[in-house]
Design a protein around this motif. Structure first.
Motif, PDB file in Angstrom:
ATOM      1  N   GLN A  77       9.166  22.359  40.280  1.00 58.78           N
ATOM      2  CA  GLN A  77       8.852  23.783  40.389  1.00 58.78           C
ATOM      3  C   GLN A  77       9.890  24.537  41.207  1.00 58.78           C
ATOM      4  N   ALA A  81       8.937  24.782  46.403  1.00 61.56           N
ATOM      5  CA  ALA A  81       7.816  23.842  46.341  1.00 61.56           C
ATOM      6  C   ALA A  81       8.059  22.664  47.282  1.00 61.56           C
ATOM      7  N   THR A 151       7.590  30.373  46.661  1.00 62.66           N
ATOM      8  CA  THR A 151       7.598  29.807  45.313  1.00 62.66           C
ATOM      9  C   THR A 151       9.004  29.971  44.729  1.00 62.66           C
TER      10      THR A 151
END
Length: 196
Positions: A77, A81, A151
């Motif tokens: 990801q 992450a 993120t």
């Protein structure tokens, strides 16, 4: 894990390198990530290495150096992450120095200076070499919620930008802070002190 903990991000896929760059052996016999880990250990109170699933040999080598190693199932990801996973795994740390496993030339003395800056009250620290900001970057506990919320693949850049006035640059005579390995040609001139 208390104190200043090094978070070694070693969960990348090495797509641009074309092979497992973190296990690529440097001229002195150390794999890239092992050297990065050893340098980080020399300046921090402990190191947590975050690796991707299937990196058994890398994990074993980093454990042998003295790092705690955890597997991040969500490594694909992006870097954020792996970073938030690492931060969550050592919540009692006073601060974290976030280092990239593909940067094996950062001097241990530089890492020690950054850890000391966090201990002395800086909220965010980074090394500077000839006017350029480098790695690793350090954060204190106050930034944990924001680091945990990251993120994507840009690492902690958004946290640094949001708190630019907190950033303390620690000047150093260490070109290793801006020198990483993305492609095989980045290994050229290994004995040079100049950045590639």
């Amino acid at each position: 894990m208390g104190g200043i903990i090094g978070i070694l991000l070693a969960a990348g896929a090495s797509r641009r390198f074309g092979a497992d760059k973190l296990m690529h052996v440097l001229p002195d016999g150390d794999p890239v990530a092992v050297r990065a880990c050893r340098n980080l250990l020399a300046g921090c109170d402990g190191v947590l290495a975050v690796v991707r699933p299937g990196s058994d040999e890398l994990a074993a080598r980093l454990r042998a150096e003295g790092a705690k190693v955890l597997i991040c199932d969500d490594a694909d990801q992006g870097m954020a992450a792996s970073l938030s996973f690492g931060i969550s795994a050592c919540p009692s740390a006073a601060g974290w120095l976030v280092a990239l496993a593909d940067m094996p030339w950062i001097a241990p003395v530089t890492i020690s200076k950054l850890a000391d800056a966090l201990r002395s009250g800086a909220e965010i620290v980074a090394p500077g070499w000839q006017g350029r900001r480098g790695h690793p970057v350090g954060f204190t506990q106050v930034l944990r919620p924001e680091l945990m919320a990251l993120t994507g693949d840009s690492g902690a850049k958004a946290v640094i930008q949001a708190h630019a006035d907190w950033l303390r640059i620690v000047d150093c005579d260490d070109p290793g802070v801006i020198r990483d390995i993305d492609r095989p040609e980045d290994l050229n001139n290994l004995n040079s002190r100049k950045p590639l």
